[in-house]
Design a protein around this motif. Structure first.
Motif, PDB file in Angstrom:
ATOM      1  N   MET A 118      17.326   3.227  -3.448  1.00 28.01           N
ATOM      2  CA  MET A 118      16.127   2.558  -3.971  1.00 28.01           C
ATOM      3  C   MET A 118      16.350   2.087  -5.404  1.00 28.01           C
ATOM      4  N   ALA A 119      16.976   2.923  -6.224  1.00 29.30           N
ATOM      5  CA  ALA A 119      17.224   2.568  -7.622  1.00 29.30           C
ATOM      6  C   ALA A 119      18.176   1.383  -7.733  1.00 29.30           C
ATOM      7  N   GLN A 120      19.266   1.416  -6.969  1.00 28.38           N
ATOM      8  CA  GLN A 120      20.238   0.333  -7.029  1.00 28.38           C
ATOM      9  C   GLN A 120      19.649  -0.978  -6.534  1.00 28.38           C
ATOM     10  N   LYS A 121      18.909  -0.936  -5.436  1.00 27.49           N
ATOM     11  CA  LYS A 121      18.287  -2.156  -4.912  1.00 27.49           C
ATOM     12  C   LYS A 121      17.237  -2.688  -5.879  1.00 27.49           C
ATOM     13  N   LEU A 122      16.459  -1.797  -6.487  1.00 26.60           N
ATOM     14  CA  LEU A 122      15.467  -2.232  -7.464  1.00 26.60           C
ATOM     15  C   LEU A 122      16.162  -2.927  -8.636  1.00 26.60           C
ATOM     16  N   GLY A 123      17.245  -2.344  -9.128  1.00 26.61           N
ATOM     17  CA  GLY A 123      18.005  -2.969 -10.214  1.00 26.61           C
ATOM     18  C   GLY A 123      18.489  -4.357  -9.846  1.00 26.61           C
ATOM     19  N   GLU A 124      19.016  -4.508  -8.631  1.00 26.18           N
ATOM     20  CA  GLU A 124      19.492  -5.809  -8.168  1.00 26.18           C
ATOM     21  C   GLU A 124      18.352  -6.819  -8.059  1.00 26.18           C
ATOM     22  N   GLN A 146       0.856  -1.169   0.000  1.00 25.72           N
ATOM     23  CA  GLN A 146       0.000   0.000   0.000  1.00 25.72           C
ATOM     24  C   GLN A 146       0.892   1.218   0.000  1.00 25.72           C
ATOM     25  N   ALA A 147       0.475   2.258  -0.672  1.00 23.24           N
ATOM     26  CA  ALA A 147       1.272   3.465  -0.769  1.00 23.24           C
ATOM     27  C   ALA A 147       0.419   4.675  -0.460  1.00 23.24           C
ATOM     28  N   GLU A 148       1.069   5.735  -0.115  1.00 22.80           N
ATOM     29  CA  GLU A 148       0.395   6.986   0.160  1.00 22.80           C
ATOM     30  C   GLU A 148       0.518   7.888  -1.060  1.00 22.80           C
ATOM     31  N   ASP A 186      -1.906  -8.084 -12.124  1.00 27.94           N
ATOM     32  CA  ASP A 186      -1.499  -9.437 -12.484  1.00 27.94           C
ATOM     33  C   ASP A 186      -0.100  -9.438 -13.098  1.00 27.94           C
ATOM     34  N   ASP A 187       0.488  -8.259 -13.242  1.00 28.26           N
ATOM     35  CA  ASP A 187       1.799  -8.123 -13.864  1.00 28.26           C
ATOM     36  C   ASP A 187       2.894  -8.396 -12.826  1.00 28.26           C
ATOM     37  N   PRO A 188       3.650  -9.497 -12.967  1.00 29.05           N
ATOM     38  CA  PRO A 188       4.668  -9.836 -11.962  1.00 29.05           C
ATOM     39  C   PRO A 188       5.789  -8.795 -11.877  1.00 29.05           C
ATOM     40  N   LEU A 189       6.141  -8.173 -12.996  1.00 26.07           N
ATOM     41  CA  LEU A 189       7.176  -7.144 -12.972  1.00 26.07           C
ATOM     42  C   LEU A 189       6.704  -5.930 -12.170  1.00 26.07           C
ATOM     43  N   LEU A 190       5.499  -5.476 -12.423  1.00 22.35           N
ATOM     44  CA  LEU A 190       4.951  -4.343 -11.670  1.00 22.35           C
ATOM     45  C   LEU A 190       4.876  -4.676 -10.188  1.00 22.35           C
ATOM     46  N   ASN A 191       4.422  -5.878  -9.864  1.00 24.36           N
ATOM     47  CA  ASN A 191       4.330  -6.281  -8.454  1.00 24.36           C
ATOM     48  C   ASN A 191       5.707  -6.273  -7.783  1.00 24.36           C
ATOM     49  N   LEU A 192       6.742  -6.736  -8.484  1.00 21.62           N
ATOM     50  CA  LEU A 192       8.094  -6.725  -7.929  1.00 21.62           C
ATOM     51  C   LEU A 192       8.581  -5.293  -7.703  1.00 21.62           C
ATOM     52  N   VAL A 193       8.335  -4.425  -8.673  1.00 21.29           N
ATOM     53  CA  VAL A 193       8.737  -3.023  -8.546  1.00 21.29           C
ATOM     54  C   VAL A 193       8.061  -2.386  -7.337  1.00 21.29           C
ATOM     55  N   LEU A 194       6.754  -2.560  -7.218  1.00 16.86           N
ATOM     56  CA  LEU A 194       6.009  -1.953  -6.109  1.00 16.86           C
ATOM     57  C   LEU A 194       6.451  -2.517  -4.767  1.00 16.86           C
ATOM     58  N   SER A 195       6.689  -3.811  -4.722  1.00 19.97           N
ATOM     59  CA  SER A 195       7.145  -4.445  -3.488  1.00 19.97           C
ATOM     60  C   SER A 195       8.522  -3.929  -3.085  1.00 19.97           C
ATOM     61  N   SER A 196       9.423  -3.800  -4.053  1.00 18.67           N
ATOM     62  CA  SER A 196      10.767  -3.311  -3.782  1.00 18.67           C
ATOM     63  C   SER A 196      10.720  -1.883  -3.248  1.00 18.67           C
ATOM     64  N   LEU A 197       9.951  -1.031  -3.892  1.00 23.90           N
ATOM     65  CA  LEU A 197       9.861   0.359  -3.459  1.00 23.90           C
ATOM     66  C   LEU A 197       9.201   0.471  -2.084  1.00 23.90           C
ATOM     67  N   ASP A 198       8.216  -0.364  -1.844  1.00 31.18           N
ATOM     68  CA  ASP A 198       7.558  -0.372  -0.532  1.00 31.18           C
ATOM     69  C   ASP A 198       8.555  -0.813   0.547  1.00 31.18           C
ATOM     70  N   ASP A 199       9.337  -1.850   0.268  1.00 30.17           N
ATOM     71  CA  ASP A 199      10.351  -2.335   1.214  1.00 30.17           C
ATOM     72  C   ASP A 199      11.375  -1.246   1.539  1.00 30.17           C
ATOM     73  N   ASP A 200      11.683  -0.403   0.551  1.00 35.00           N
ATOM     74  CA  ASP A 200      12.684   0.648   0.728  1.00 35.00           C
ATOM     75  C   ASP A 200      12.075   1.973   1.191  1.00 35.00           C
ATOM     76  N   GLN A 201      10.830   1.934   1.621  1.00 38.15           N
ATOM     77  CA  GLN A 201      10.119   3.072   2.198  1.00 38.15           C
ATOM     78  C   GLN A 201       9.991   4.251   1.236  1.00 38.15           C
ATOM     79  N   ALA A 202       9.679   3.951  -0.021  1.00 38.30           N
ATOM     80  CA  ALA A 202       9.399   5.011  -0.984  1.00 38.30           C
ATOM     81  C   ALA A 202       8.171   5.780  -0.523  1.00 38.30           C
ATOM     82  N   GLN A 203       8.145   7.055  -0.828  1.00 39.17           N
ATOM     83  CA  GLN A 203       7.029   7.904  -0.431  1.00 39.17           C
ATOM     84  C   GLN A 203       6.202   8.302  -1.649  1.00 39.17           C
ATOM     85  N   GLU A 204       4.933   8.554  -1.413  1.00 42.58           N
ATOM     86  CA  GLU A 204       4.009   9.050  -2.444  1.00 42.58           C
ATOM     87  C   GLU A 204       4.074   8.224  -3.724  1.00 42.58           C
ATOM     88  N   LEU A 205       3.918   6.931  -3.572  1.00 43.67           N
ATOM     89  CA  LEU A 205       3.998   5.985  -4.679  1.00 43.67           C
ATOM     90  C   LEU A 205       2.757   6.093  -5.561  1.00 43.67           C
TER      91      LEU A 205
END
Length: 133
Positions: free
Chosen positions: A71-77, A3-5, A23-42
């Motif tokens: 966040m960018a480097q971790k997402l890339g990894e 969930q994002a704000e 249903d897009d696994p790539l989108l789900n991975l991106v959102l999960s990664s950013l959420d894990d890294d405490q991205a704001q205003e997603l």
């Protein structure tokens, strides 16, 4: 699903919770990664019918250049580790605005001031938590 704000900067509105379901696994991975890294205003923008460059655009903020770069480097990894290839990452040296091109998902990571200046959400017709223009 993460969930994002969302807090529209131009209106000063109260943050609205946005639940992204896909249903897009790539989108789900991106959102999960950013959420894990405490991205704001997603914000996720469905580009179907708007552009052929990608299926989705994800926009998020970090509190500092250090967080944006991390966040960018971790997402890339994470993308590489999960079999989504080697994303192209632009803007890391300054880390005010970093673009991660993961193919069907394009991610823009900003420092808050830079995000306000460019206002990509408005440029791409994002008008609220539903993504409807």
């Amino acid at each position: 699903m993460p969930q994002a704000e969302l807090q529209p900067e131009s209106t000063g509105a109260t943050p609205l919770p946005v639940t992204i379901e896909s249903d897009d696994p790539l989108l789900n991975l991106v959102l999960s990664s950013l959420d894990d890294d405490q991205a704001q205003e997603l914000v996720t923008i469905d580009l179907d019918g708007k552009s052929s460059i990608a299926d989705f655009m994800v926009i998020a903020s970090g509190r500092s250049t250090r967080q944006v770069a991390s966040m960018a480097q971790k997402l890339g990894e994470r993308l590489k580790q999960n079999g989504f290839g080697h994303p192209r990452i632009e803007g890391l040296p300054a880390a005010d605005w970093v673009l991660v091109d993961a193919g069907s998902v394009v991610v823009h990571l900003f420092r808050p001031e830079v995000r306000t200046f460019y206002n990509l959400e408005r440029m791409w017709g994002f008008d609220g938590p539903s993504g409807a223009a």
